[in-house]
Scaffold this motif. Structure first.
Motif, mmCIF file in Angstrom:
data_model
loop_
_atom_site.group_PDB
_atom_site.id
_atom_site.type_symbol
_atom_site.label_atom_id
_atom_site.label_comp_id
_atom_site.label_asym_id
_atom_site.label_seq_id
_atom_site.Cartn_x
_atom_site.Cartn_y
_atom_site.Cartn_z
ATOM 1 N N ARG A 45 14.305 41.574 -47.377
ATOM 2 C CA ARG A 45 12.557 40.957 -48.531
ATOM 3 C C ARG A 45 11.837 40.712 -48.432
ATOM 4 N NH1 ARG A 45 17.669 39.033 -49.962
ATOM 5 N NH2 ARG A 45 17.250 37.148 -48.985
ATOM 6 N N ARG A 46 11.495 40.194 -47.190
ATOM 7 C CA ARG A 46 10.336 39.281 -46.441
ATOM 8 C C ARG A 46 9.201 40.665 -45.347
ATOM 9 N NH1 ARG A 46 11.964 35.025 -43.223
ATOM 10 N NH2 ARG A 46 13.145 37.026 -41.694
ATOM 11 N N GLN A 47 9.978 42.362 -45.915
ATOM 12 C CA GLN A 47 8.964 43.071 -45.097
ATOM 13 C C GLN A 47 9.132 43.986 -46.346
ATOM 14 O OE1 GLN A 47 11.570 44.897 -42.379
ATOM 15 N NE2 GLN A 47 11.223 44.156 -40.797
ATOM 16 N N ALA A 48 9.735 43.915 -47.236
ATOM 17 C CA ALA A 48 8.914 44.370 -48.151
ATOM 18 C C ALA A 48 8.054 43.478 -49.491
ATOM 19 C CB ALA A 48 10.396 44.589 -49.324
#
Length: 129
Positions: free
Chosen positions: A122-125
């Motif tokens: 989620r953080r990368q997205a």
């Protein structure tokens, strides 16, 4: 006609500012929280996901608070070698993960690792947005 154009420009700017502010609020979640609030949120999140008992919650809160304070200190150092600070933060996070796992059962460790993988994804997205 000029007044209509000015009104449309004002509405557009106002809407853009509101969207930008909302995006900033979402990205800044946790940014202005105290270490105690962050640790409590972490225990709530893990408590729900892993079905922790009270003893596990207490232990994780203690170490989460310690970790949050350590990370905050590293982040606030400023200046200096950014890569070195990032490496220290990563090392600190790995130590934290190992400590947290020591309080968990084998099934909870598997769930914890899944939760952490989802968090990273989620953080990368979000960073790609």
């Amino acid at each position: 006609m000029k007044n209509l154009i000015l009104v449309l420009i004002a509405i557009t700017l106002s809407a853009s500012a509101a969207v930008g502010q909302e995006r900033g609020n979402r990205q800044g979640l946790g940014q202005n929280r105290t270490p105690e609030e962050r640790a409590k949120a972490e225990v709530e999140r893990l408590g729900t996901a892993l079905n922790l008992d009270q003893s596990q919650r207490d232990s994780i809160y203690k170490h989460s608070l310690e970790q949050t304070k350590k990370q905050q200190a590293l982040f606030q150092q400023g200046g200096g070698d950014r890569e070195k600070r990032l490496e220290q933060m990563k090392s600190s996070r790995n130590e934290y993960d190992t400590k947290i796992k020591s309080f968990l059962t084998e099934d909870q460790i598997k769930k914890y690792e899944e939760v952490q993988k989802g968090r990273v994804q989620r953080r990368q997205a979000r960073s790609k947005e």
